[in-house]
Design a protein around this motif. Structure first.
Motif, mmCIF file in Angstrom:
data_model
loop_
_atom_site.group_PDB
_atom_site.id
_atom_site.type_symbol
_atom_site.label_atom_id
_atom_site.label_comp_id
_atom_site.label_asym_id
_atom_site.label_seq_id
_atom_site.Cartn_x
_atom_site.Cartn_y
_atom_site.Cartn_z
ATOM 1 N N ALA A 203 0.838 -1.208 0.000
ATOM 2 C CA ALA A 203 0.000 0.000 0.000
ATOM 3 C C ALA A 203 0.870 1.255 0.000
ATOM 4 C CB ALA A 203 -0.915 -0.001 1.211
ATOM 5 N N ALA A 204 1.950 1.212 0.758
ATOM 6 C CA ALA A 204 2.847 2.365 0.818
ATOM 7 C C ALA A 204 3.526 2.592 -0.536
ATOM 8 C CB ALA A 204 3.891 2.163 1.906
ATOM 9 N N GLU A 205 3.915 1.495 -1.187
ATOM 10 C CA GLU A 205 4.544 1.622 -2.511
ATOM 11 C C GLU A 205 3.551 2.165 -3.519
ATOM 12 O OE1 GLU A 205 6.169 -2.180 -3.597
ATOM 13 O OE2 GLU A 205 7.438 -2.205 -1.827
ATOM 14 N N ARG A 206 2.315 1.651 -3.435
ATOM 15 C CA ARG A 206 1.293 2.097 -4.373
ATOM 16 C C ARG A 206 0.995 3.577 -4.181
ATOM 17 N NH1 ARG A 206 -2.152 -1.054 -2.897
ATOM 18 N NH2 ARG A 206 -1.592 -2.809 -4.189
ATOM 19 N N ALA A 207 1.017 3.985 -2.920
ATOM 20 C CA ALA A 207 0.742 5.388 -2.620
ATOM 21 C C ALA A 207 1.749 6.306 -3.306
ATOM 22 C CB ALA A 207 0.764 5.603 -1.112
ATOM 23 N N ALA A 208 2.977 5.795 -3.473
ATOM 24 C CA ALA A 208 4.013 6.599 -4.107
ATOM 25 C C ALA A 208 3.673 6.892 -5.564
ATOM 26 C CB ALA A 208 5.348 5.870 -4.033
ATOM 27 N N GLN A 209 2.974 5.930 -6.195
ATOM 28 C CA GLN A 209 2.643 6.108 -7.607
ATOM 29 C C GLN A 209 1.294 6.799 -7.786
ATOM 30 O OE1 GLN A 209 2.579 2.021 -8.495
ATOM 31 N NE2 GLN A 209 4.782 1.761 -8.236
ATOM 32 N N ASP A 210 0.553 6.893 -6.694
ATOM 33 C CA ASP A 210 -0.791 7.456 -6.759
ATOM 34 C C ASP A 210 -0.739 8.951 -7.068
ATOM 35 O OD1 ASP A 210 -3.450 8.020 -6.363
ATOM 36 O OD2 ASP A 210 -3.615 6.610 -4.705
ATOM 37 N N ALA A 211 -1.647 9.403 -7.918
ATOM 38 C CA ALA A 211 -1.647 10.825 -8.270
ATOM 39 C C ALA A 211 -2.307 11.694 -7.211
ATOM 40 C CB ALA A 211 -2.369 11.018 -9.597
ATOM 41 N N GLN A 212 -3.017 11.062 -6.266
ATOM 42 C CA GLN A 212 -3.702 11.843 -5.234
ATOM 43 C C GLN A 212 -2.692 12.583 -4.362
ATOM 44 O OE1 GLN A 212 -7.263 11.842 -4.397
ATOM 45 N NE2 GLN A 212 -7.161 11.297 -6.553
ATOM 46 N N PRO A 213 -2.842 13.892 -4.213
ATOM 47 C CA PRO A 213 -1.904 14.611 -3.363
ATOM 48 C C PRO A 213 -2.075 14.222 -1.907
ATOM 49 C CG PRO A 213 -3.680 16.060 -4.068
ATOM 50 C CD PRO A 213 -3.887 14.751 -4.756
ATOM 51 N N SER A 214 -0.985 14.235 -1.174
ATOM 52 C CA SER A 214 -1.049 13.895 0.237
ATOM 53 C C SER A 214 -0.275 14.922 1.038
ATOM 54 C CB SER A 214 -0.439 12.507 0.438
ATOM 55 O OG SER A 214 -0.203 12.293 1.806
ATOM 56 N N SER A 215 -0.820 15.263 2.200
ATOM 57 C CA SER A 215 -0.117 16.228 3.046
ATOM 58 C C SER A 215 1.166 15.616 3.598
ATOM 59 C CB SER A 215 -1.021 16.664 4.190
ATOM 60 O OG SER A 215 -1.387 15.542 4.949
ATOM 61 N N MET A 216 1.261 14.268 3.581
ATOM 62 C CA MET A 216 2.461 13.609 4.072
ATOM 63 C C MET A 216 3.527 13.533 2.987
ATOM 64 S SD MET A 216 0.991 10.366 6.036
ATOM 65 C CE MET A 216 -0.540 10.450 6.900
ATOM 66 N N GLY B 17 -3.417 14.463 12.656
ATOM 67 C CA GLY B 17 -3.204 15.106 11.356
ATOM 68 C C GLY B 17 -2.686 14.111 10.321
ATOM 69 N N ALA B 18 -1.834 13.179 10.780
ATOM 70 C CA ALA B 18 -1.284 12.173 9.859
ATOM 71 C C ALA B 18 -2.384 11.240 9.354
ATOM 72 C CB ALA B 18 -0.197 11.369 10.553
ATOM 73 N N VAL B 19 -3.342 10.903 10.218
ATOM 74 C CA VAL B 19 -4.453 10.035 9.783
ATOM 75 C C VAL B 19 -5.291 10.772 8.733
ATOM 76 C CG1 VAL B 19 -6.502 8.740 10.501
ATOM 77 C CG2 VAL B 19 -4.521 8.856 12.012
ATOM 78 N N GLY B 20 -5.580 12.040 9.019
ATOM 79 C CA GLY B 20 -6.355 12.846 8.077
ATOM 80 C C GLY B 20 -5.614 13.078 6.767
ATOM 81 N N GLY B 21 -4.273 12.977 6.805
ATOM 82 C CA GLY B 21 -3.482 13.224 5.607
ATOM 83 C C GLY B 21 -3.213 11.982 4.778
ATOM 84 N N LEU B 22 -3.787 10.844 5.196
ATOM 85 C CA LEU B 22 -3.580 9.611 4.412
ATOM 86 C C LEU B 22 -4.186 9.769 3.024
ATOM 87 C CD1 LEU B 22 -4.490 6.816 7.004
ATOM 88 C CD2 LEU B 22 -2.251 7.161 5.951
ATOM 89 N N ASP B 23 -3.533 9.176 2.039
ATOM 90 C CA ASP B 23 -4.081 9.190 0.682
ATOM 91 C C ASP B 23 -5.429 8.516 0.639
ATOM 92 O OD1 ASP B 23 -2.126 10.414 -0.911
ATOM 93 O OD2 ASP B 23 -0.866 8.642 -0.748
ATOM 94 N N ARG B 24 -6.306 9.024 -0.236
ATOM 95 C CA ARG B 24 -7.543 8.292 -0.495
ATOM 96 C C ARG B 24 -7.204 7.162 -1.459
ATOM 97 N NH1 ARG B 24 -12.961 8.553 -0.038
ATOM 98 N NH2 ARG B 24 -12.956 10.510 1.103
ATOM 99 N N VAL B 25 -7.399 5.949 -1.030
ATOM 100 C CA VAL B 25 -7.096 4.800 -1.893
ATOM 101 C C VAL B 25 -8.298 4.569 -2.799
ATOM 102 C CG1 VAL B 25 -6.439 2.366 -1.922
ATOM 103 C CG2 VAL B 25 -5.632 3.836 -0.098
ATOM 104 N N MET B 26 -8.041 4.612 -4.093
ATOM 105 C CA MET B 26 -9.136 4.528 -5.063
ATOM 106 C C MET B 26 -9.484 3.071 -5.371
ATOM 107 S SD MET B 26 -9.375 7.764 -5.485
ATOM 108 C CE MET B 26 -10.047 8.426 -6.995
ATOM 109 N N ALA B 27 -10.760 2.851 -5.665
ATOM 110 C CA ALA B 27 -11.195 1.526 -6.116
ATOM 111 C C ALA B 27 -10.593 1.277 -7.494
ATOM 112 C CB ALA B 27 -12.712 1.492 -6.188
ATOM 113 N N PRO B 28 -10.343 0.009 -7.851
ATOM 114 C CA PRO B 28 -9.762 -0.259 -9.174
ATOM 115 C C PRO B 28 -10.711 0.167 -10.299
ATOM 116 C CG PRO B 28 -10.330 -2.292 -8.022
ATOM 117 C CD PRO B 28 -10.540 -1.191 -7.056
ATOM 118 N N PRO B 29 -10.176 0.419 -11.488
ATOM 119 C CA PRO B 29 -11.000 0.954 -12.586
ATOM 120 C C PRO B 29 -12.197 0.069 -12.958
ATOM 121 C CG PRO B 29 -8.669 1.006 -13.171
ATOM 122 C CD PRO B 29 -8.758 0.278 -11.876
#
Lengths: 206, 123
Positions: A112-125, B52-64
């Motif tokens: 999941a962490a690796e995937r997040a690196a490729q994800d286009a969604q901006p992150s505050s982290m 703040g770190a929890v709120g800053g987690l990426d939104r993980v998208m469902a597959p296409p």
């Protein structure tokens, strides 16, 4: 400090029309529901289980249940509340089942962490303008946070994800999890403190 | 009455403080304590970073293909019936159907009565 969320409301007129169309088996309404909620549901489920494959299966079952029981939806809560309730119940049941089979999320968390690196969604982290070190640090932080969430008690994990990931109000979370608002607050507080301890331990924070 | 807080009480209030859910008396007591207590101030900074770190987690998208997978499951489980237009009997509520049927029977009865007036029986 965090902001207040919108108060819990009944279904809106737009939602009622969408549900009516769904009850009439309108395939465009199905597409609309999927467009509006698939990523939200998937994200919530993924953050609770910490495993993409399981999250995919659970989230699909959530929507199957929604469409199977849409005729019984009376509109006494928001459609999204009903949807999150189904998602939470499915996730809870799956976690119980997986718990009995000594389920482990660690490998998935790395992925999941690796995937997040490729994800286009901006992150505050993970600021988009940051250098490689900052990106790596952001990924490490995400991994530790997700591991911390996975280590929480299931009922603590639910409220933390619904509140701090999805930014839902206390009363909406109370309605989703079928507990009193006071219980939501105390579970949330315990969850946040436990996560704080986890992060301090793994990131060397004070 | 003025409220004072110690370390333990301050920690108890962190979550509500973050959510802006503290009563005014607790709020001012906590803020007073944080001004003077470096330990609690540092603890609250860590608490803030955590939430703040929890709120800053990426939104993980469902597959296409997620929606298509759901559609396929629904079709399979309902044997293709779910997205078929519903039959008339399923769409009309039973109550309305009963009322229409009663009205129809009444109309037939009236028409029959008018077309065959009762014959007078002479003594």
């Amino acid at each position: 400090m965090g902001g207040h969320s919108a108060p819990l409301a009944m279904t809106t007129l737009r939602e009622r029309m969408l549900i009516r169309r769904l009850q009439q088996r309108d395939e465009r309404a199905f597409a609309e529901v999927m467009r509006l909620y698939q990523h939200k549901v998937f994200n919530v489920v993924f953050r609770m289980v910490g495993n993409r494959e399981e999250a995919e299966d659970i989230a699909q079952e959530v929507f199957v249940t929604v469409f199977k029981h849409v005729d019984s939806f009376r509109g006494d809560a928001k459609f999204s509340t009903w949807l999150y309730r189904i998602a939470t119940n499915h996730t809870r049941n799956r976690m119980k089942y997986l718990g009995r089979r000594a389920y482990n999320t660690t490998g998935e968390l790395d992925e999941a962490a690796e995937r997040a690196a490729q994800d286009a969604q901006p992150s505050s982290m993970r600021p988009q303008t940051a250098g490689p070190d900052a990106v790596l640090e952001g990924l490490q932080l995400e991994k530790v946070v997700q591991e911390g969430i996975a280590a929480l008690e299931p009922e603590h994990r639910e409220v933390l994800v619904l509140r701090d990931v999805e930014n839902l109000s206390y009363d909406e979370i109370a309605s989703i999890t079928a507990v009193a608002e006071g219980t939501v607050k105390s579970r949330l507080h315990r969850a946040r403190l436990a996560l704080k301890e986890h992060m301090a331990k793994h990131l060397g924070q004070d | 009455m003025e409220i004072t807080v110690d370390h333990a009480r301050a920690t108890e209030l962190f979550s509500a403080y973050w959510d802006e859910d503290l009563a005014p008396a607790d709020l001012s007591a906590l803020e007073e304590h944080l001004k003077s207590c470096v330990v609690c101030r540092r603890e609250y900074q860590t608490f803030k970073k955590t939430v703040g770190a929890v709120g800053g987690l990426d939104r993980v998208m469902a597959p296409p293909d997620f929606a298509e997978e759901v559609r396929a499951r629904i079709r399979k489980r309902s044997r293709g019936r779910f997205f078929s237009p519903r039959k008339m009997a399923e769409r009309i509520p039973y109550e309305l159907f009963s009322l229409v049927m009663l009205g129809l029977i009444l109309a037939i009865y009236i028409v029959l009565q008018l077309s065959h007036p009762a014959q007078l029986k002479l003594p």
